[in-house]
Design an enzyme around this catalytic site. Structure first.
Site, PDB file in Angstrom:
ATOM      1  CE  LYS A  20      -7.316  12.402  -0.076  1.00  0.00           C
ATOM      2  NZ  LYS A  20      -7.814  11.848   1.200  1.00  0.00           N
ATOM      3  CG  PHE A  66      -8.452   4.010   7.908  1.00  0.00           C
ATOM      4  CD1 PHE A  66      -7.447   4.645   7.200  1.00  0.00           C
ATOM      5  CD2 PHE A  66      -8.607   4.312   9.253  1.00  0.00           C
ATOM      6  CE1 PHE A  66      -6.613   5.563   7.808  1.00  0.00           C
ATOM      7  CE2 PHE A  66      -7.771   5.229   9.876  1.00  0.00           C
ATOM      8  CZ  PHE A  66      -6.777   5.864   9.150  1.00  0.00           C
ATOM      9  NE  ARG A 114     -10.427  16.523   3.583  1.00  0.00           N
ATOM     10  CZ  ARG A 114      -9.463  16.593   4.484  1.00  0.00           C
ATOM     11  NH1 ARG A 114      -9.739  17.056   5.700  1.00  0.00           N
ATOM     12  NH2 ARG A 114      -8.236  16.213   4.183  1.00  0.00           N
ATOM     13  CG  ASN A 124     -11.003  12.774   2.665  1.00  0.00           C
ATOM     14  OD1 ASN A 124     -10.318  12.481   1.685  1.00  0.00           O
ATOM     15  ND2 ASN A 124     -10.508  12.892   3.881  1.00  0.00           N
ATOM     16  CG  HIS A 127      -3.437  14.910   1.680  1.00  0.00           C
ATOM     17  ND1 HIS A 127      -3.442  14.137   2.828  1.00  0.00           N
ATOM     18  CD2 HIS A 127      -2.226  15.544   1.645  1.00  0.00           C
ATOM     19  CE1 HIS A 127      -2.282  14.296   3.453  1.00  0.00           C
ATOM     20  NE2 HIS A 127      -1.528  15.142   2.754  1.00  0.00           N
TER      21      HIS A 127
END
Length: 213
Positions: A20, A66, A114, A124, A127
């Site tokens: 990410k 969220f 994570r 986090n 993915h």
């Protein structure tokens, strides 16, 4: 009494992994951990998603509290998408990732990715696909040009090896014994590339196009 050992079978799965935006500077370090965990990186690309693309990718999360923060976070910068392959890739990658909430991961799975790279429940770091079916959908989303053909397993895998792999390999090993080169590994590798039965053959050469820089 002679014990009959079960014949080895080939089981390979693919799953999607995303590094990410907030940890893309750790890309090389994370990839090294992935490879040392027995995964093969089959496909890889760096891209930046728009908020709309993020909404489509996380469509199953639409309507949750969220969701706006998730799409904003995932579109905040470039990310790295990878197709990982190995035996039971989906479950092993999820195990390596740890819980989705990085705060809880540090408490219950301190050695998970994570826990090491993530910040909280939203940021986090990584993915992973939740199932084989979601992996197929997500891989097609991130790599639309890739054709996902079913990977043979069990008897189908043995049939494929007997029909396509063993004859070429046997011919190569026979030629190797006759040639007796100084470096047999390199020689065999070159021979297999040259005699690959699946190598595309062009009837007419394609003229090279000039590309502007």
């Amino acid at each position: 009494m002679q014990m009959l050992m079960p014949e080895p079978q080939i089981f390979v799965e693919r799953t999607l992994a995303l590094i990410k935006p907030d940890v893309i500077d750790k890309e090389e370090e994370i990839e090294d951990l992935i490879l040392r965990s027995g995964f093969l990186i089959v496909q890889k690309r760096t891209l930046q998603l728009s908020p709309e693309q993020c909404s489509n990718f996380y469509a199953d999360q639409y309507g949750k509290v969220f969701f706006p923060n998730l799409t904003a976070y995932m579109s905040s910068g470039p990310l790295v998408a990878m197709v990982l392959a190995r035996y039971c890739a989906v479950s092993y990658w999820k195990e390596l990732l740890g819980p989705s909430n990085s705060i809880r991961a540090r408490r219950t799975h301190p050695h998970s990715l994570r826990a090491i790279y993530g910040t909280d429940d939203l940021r986090n770091a990584l993915h992973g696909s939740l199932s084989i079916s979601s992996a197929e959908r997500e891989i097609k989303f991130m790599f639309p040009e890739v054709i996902l053909e079913p990977i043979p397993a069990g008897q189908r895998a043995r049939d494929y090896l007997n029909l396509y792999v063993k004859p070429t390999l046997l011919a190569g090993l026979t030629a190797l014994c006759k040639e007796k080169p100084a470096d047999p590994m390199i020689w065999l590798a070159d021979w297999l590339i040259e005699h690959n039965p699946n190598k595309p053959r062009l009837q007419h050469p394609i003229p090279q196009e000039e590309h502007q820089g």
